[in-house]
Design a protein around this motif. Sequence first.
Motif, PDB file in Angstrom:
ATOM      1  N   THR A 187      -1.706  -5.322  -0.327  1.00  0.00           N
ATOM      2  CA  THR A 187      -1.224  -4.658  -1.529  1.00  0.00           C
ATOM      3  C   THR A 187      -1.573  -3.265  -1.550  1.00  0.00           C
ATOM      4  OG1 THR A 187      -3.452  -5.309  -2.573  1.00  0.00           O
ATOM      5  CG2 THR A 187      -1.635  -6.626  -2.845  1.00  0.00           C
ATOM      6  N   ILE A 188      -2.285  -2.699  -0.499  1.00  0.00           N
ATOM      7  CA  ILE A 188      -2.922  -1.499  -0.588  1.00  0.00           C
ATOM      8  C   ILE A 188      -1.421  -0.667  -0.051  1.00  0.00           C
ATOM      9  CG2 ILE A 188      -4.223   0.332   0.555  1.00  0.00           C
ATOM     10  CD1 ILE A 188      -6.491  -1.718   0.615  1.00  0.00           C
ATOM     11  N   ASN A 189      -0.941  -1.110   1.077  1.00  0.00           N
ATOM     12  CA  ASN A 189       0.313  -0.396   1.423  1.00  0.00           C
ATOM     13  C   ASN A 189       1.776  -1.138   1.405  1.00  0.00           C
ATOM     14  OD1 ASN A 189      -0.215  -2.353   3.273  1.00  0.00           O
ATOM     15  ND2 ASN A 189      -0.795  -1.137   5.139  1.00  0.00           N
ATOM     16  N   GLY A 190       1.620  -1.919   0.366  1.00  0.00           N
ATOM     17  CA  GLY A 190       3.192  -2.200   0.303  1.00  0.00           C
ATOM     18  C   GLY A 190       3.401  -3.860  -0.181  1.00  0.00           C
ATOM     19  N   LEU A 191       2.414  -4.746  -0.195  1.00  0.00           N
ATOM     20  CA  LEU A 191       2.873  -5.899  -0.417  1.00  0.00           C
ATOM     21  C   LEU A 191       2.461  -6.003  -1.807  1.00  0.00           C
ATOM     22  CD1 LEU A 191       1.003  -8.294   2.201  1.00  0.00           C
ATOM     23  CD2 LEU A 191       3.330  -7.944   2.056  1.00  0.00           C
ATOM     24  N   SER A 192       3.314  -6.937  -2.480  1.00  0.00           N
ATOM     25  CA  SER A 192       2.919  -7.157  -4.041  1.00  0.00           C
ATOM     26  C   SER A 192       2.309  -8.101  -4.556  1.00  0.00           C
ATOM     27  CB  SER A 192       4.735  -7.731  -4.522  1.00  0.00           C
ATOM     28  OG  SER A 192       5.668  -6.723  -3.926  1.00  0.00           O
ATOM     29  N   ASP A 193       1.571  -8.851  -3.815  1.00  0.00           N
ATOM     30  CA  ASP A 193       0.583 -10.040  -3.991  1.00  0.00           C
ATOM     31  C   ASP A 193      -0.424 -10.357  -3.102  1.00  0.00           C
ATOM     32  OD1 ASP A 193      -0.524 -11.784  -5.826  1.00  0.00           O
ATOM     33  OD2 ASP A 193       1.571 -12.806  -6.570  1.00  0.00           O
ATOM     34  N   ILE A 194      -1.227 -11.159  -3.425  1.00  0.00           N
ATOM     35  CA  ILE A 194      -2.296 -11.760  -2.663  1.00  0.00           C
ATOM     36  C   ILE A 194      -1.944 -13.135  -2.569  1.00  0.00           C
ATOM     37  CG2 ILE A 194      -3.952  -9.912  -2.850  1.00  0.00           C
ATOM     38  CD1 ILE A 194      -5.488 -11.610  -4.654  1.00  0.00           C
ATOM     39  N   GLY A 195      -2.604 -13.867  -1.692  1.00  0.00           N
ATOM     40  CA  GLY A 195      -2.693 -15.343  -1.661  1.00  0.00           C
ATOM     41  C   GLY A 195      -1.269 -15.730  -0.985  1.00  0.00           C
ATOM     42  N   ILE A 196      -1.141 -15.346   0.354  1.00  0.00           N
ATOM     43  CA  ILE A 196       0.217 -15.764   0.966  1.00  0.00           C
ATOM     44  C   ILE A 196      -0.032 -17.154   1.293  1.00  0.00           C
ATOM     45  CG2 ILE A 196       1.427 -15.181   3.185  1.00  0.00           C
ATOM     46  CD1 ILE A 196       0.137 -12.373   3.149  1.00  0.00           C
ATOM     47  N   GLY A 222       4.242 -17.783  -6.537  1.00  0.00           N
ATOM     48  CA  GLY A 222       5.722 -18.274  -6.458  1.00  0.00           C
ATOM     49  C   GLY A 222       6.673 -17.022  -6.260  1.00  0.00           C
ATOM     50  N   GLY A 223       6.020 -15.914  -6.229  1.00  0.00           N
ATOM     51  CA  GLY A 223       6.664 -14.570  -5.785  1.00  0.00           C
ATOM     52  C   GLY A 223       6.897 -14.595  -4.359  1.00  0.00           C
ATOM     53  N   ILE A 224       8.120 -13.617  -3.985  1.00  0.00           N
ATOM     54  CA  ILE A 224       8.428 -13.588  -2.778  1.00  0.00           C
ATOM     55  C   ILE A 224       8.597 -11.935  -2.515  1.00  0.00           C
ATOM     56  CG2 ILE A 224      10.265 -14.027  -0.854  1.00  0.00           C
ATOM     57  CD1 ILE A 224      10.916 -16.527  -2.641  1.00  0.00           C
ATOM     58  N   ASP A 225       7.937 -11.519  -1.046  1.00  0.00           N
ATOM     59  CA  ASP A 225       8.350 -10.224  -0.804  1.00  0.00           C
ATOM     60  C   ASP A 225       9.320 -10.427   0.520  1.00  0.00           C
ATOM     61  OD1 ASP A 225       7.043  -8.169  -2.101  1.00  0.00           O
ATOM     62  OD2 ASP A 225       5.207  -8.698  -1.097  1.00  0.00           O
ATOM     63  N   LEU A 226      10.428  -9.565   0.443  1.00  0.00           N
ATOM     64  CA  LEU A 226      11.338  -9.579   1.588  1.00  0.00           C
ATOM     65  C   LEU A 226      10.996  -8.081   2.174  1.00  0.00           C
ATOM     66  CD1 LEU A 226      14.737 -10.565  -0.339  1.00  0.00           C
ATOM     67  CD2 LEU A 226      13.047 -12.053   0.826  1.00  0.00           C
ATOM     68  N   VAL A 227      10.857  -8.272   3.466  1.00  0.00           N
ATOM     69  CA  VAL A 227      10.315  -7.201   4.309  1.00  0.00           C
ATOM     70  C   VAL A 227      11.454  -6.936   5.324  1.00  0.00           C
ATOM     71  CG1 VAL A 227       8.713  -6.019   5.711  1.00  0.00           C
ATOM     72  CG2 VAL A 227       8.138  -7.832   3.795  1.00  0.00           C
ATOM     73  N   LYS A 228      12.095  -5.518   5.445  1.00  0.00           N
ATOM     74  CA  LYS A 228      13.060  -5.409   6.262  1.00  0.00           C
ATOM     75  C   LYS A 228      12.762  -3.829   6.761  1.00  0.00           C
ATOM     76  CE  LYS A 228      18.116  -4.640   7.307  1.00  0.00           C
ATOM     77  NZ  LYS A 228      19.381  -4.597   6.541  1.00  0.00           N
ATOM     78  N   GLY A 229      12.139  -3.749   7.820  1.00  0.00           N
ATOM     79  CA  GLY A 229      11.703  -2.231   8.280  1.00  0.00           C
ATOM     80  C   GLY A 229      10.526  -1.768   7.532  1.00  0.00           C
ATOM     81  N   ASN A 230      10.446  -0.816   7.042  1.00  0.00           N
ATOM     82  CA  ASN A 230       9.544  -0.259   6.040  1.00  0.00           C
ATOM     83  C   ASN A 230       9.825  -0.509   4.817  1.00  0.00           C
ATOM     84  OD1 ASN A 230       7.848   0.673   8.160  1.00  0.00           O
ATOM     85  ND2 ASN A 230       9.317   2.650   8.275  1.00  0.00           N
TER      86      ASN A 230
END
Length: 454
Positions: free
Chosen positions: A71-80, A99-107
């Motif tokens: 979460t310090i450099n981009g993720l939206s939540d903890i507890g993956i 229940g949240g989802i991060d979609l990561v593409k490149g940076n």
Amino acid sequence: MAMKVCLSSLIALTLSLGSIAQEVAIGQWRDHLPYRNIKLIAETADRVYASSESGLMAYDLNEQSVDRISTINGLSDIGITALGASPDGKVLFVGYETGGIDLVKGNQIVYRADAVRANILGNRQINDFMFHNDLCYIATGFGILEFDYKNGDIINAETRETFLIGDEGAYVFVNSTHVLNDTLYAATEEGLFLSPYNNELYVPSNWKKDTTIPNPDSNFDIVSSIGNELLVNYPVFEYRKDTLFSKINGKWSVNTHRLGEDNRSMKRYDDRIVFASTTSMEMYDSSWTVLRKAFTWGGGGLDPNICVLGQNEVVWIGDRRVGLIKNLNEQVNDVINLGGPASNRAFNVFVYGNRHFVTGGGHNTNGFTFKLSAELSFQENDDWTIYTGYNTSKFQGVQDVTSVTVNPKNKNIFFASSLNQGLIQFENDQATTHYPCDGDTLDTITGEYASLVM
């Protein structure tokens, strides 16, 4: 004098302590999370992502370098709780307990909170990602989401449908999903559910429970296949007691190739399937011929959570003790680890010079011990040293290490204290002596300071 910091969470963050200050700019934070118990792995076109119980790391396949992602450099939540990668390797999916989802593409990272915002009273946890026909089927704590990731256009990605597969649309905790021969299967806590893939999957009555499988109302954690053979795992929380069921030509039977094992992960790759077993990685073809096995990582035996077949025939192993392992063949393994303490059990932190000790025991406010196996970690010059019962004989049978004291006259000697089980002396970073609380060597103090020994 030692500086003592009591932590209520699993994160020990450093601002300007000792040698670490040279690597962390003033006003910046850096996490020190455990990356040794890797539970989830996903490979994209250029990176391998691995998640522990606390943090996510990314291994660059080209640069052969590893970075933290938090979460310090981009993720939206903890507890993956889930990782997945689109078949073209463009998009990483990160699922969370919330229940949240991060979609990561490149940076670029885009957060989707469809399950978080949904009018759902039950468990929203994201459990698994399965890809089919350019869609992602997301197993959740209440059902299945059909997600359109728009061929990598993550800004416009969206949930298309929600499938509530229980009776009359009841919530069901879905562990994983799989498509075989135009049927969508769901392994759940309440049995194996299925529906023809071309049905209107959002209609609850189109879903049926398979009542022909043994123990049809049981928890099944993984569903997969090899060839036309459907595979469903029945987990038992005893050592090597899982049962793998096979369905061939409409009939269920116990798979005899996987007797006496724990099937911690099971992933199909065309005509091959890869298992994370109790003490090994195993790969089979569709006739159940063993194509590859690995039992060690070079410095000890494997204890894998997950095994994933990646590019160039590399098998990525998420081990419970050493982190991410790059398995090239049965004899060649590379360990990739960002270090960190032994686990997320950060009860106390002590700083002596340029060493930062973390103890992994504990007690409650009334002084009752947690009965946690002995665990001690220290960081020096950005390197972590770990002591557990697995690698330190003096820790075997010892519980709740809570404090550390360094000999003020000899910094090469320090003591780790446990609650009611004595002191362990270390010399030159090796555990040499255990002084038990047996009434002869050490006495206990009763009353308010009963956890002390002298």
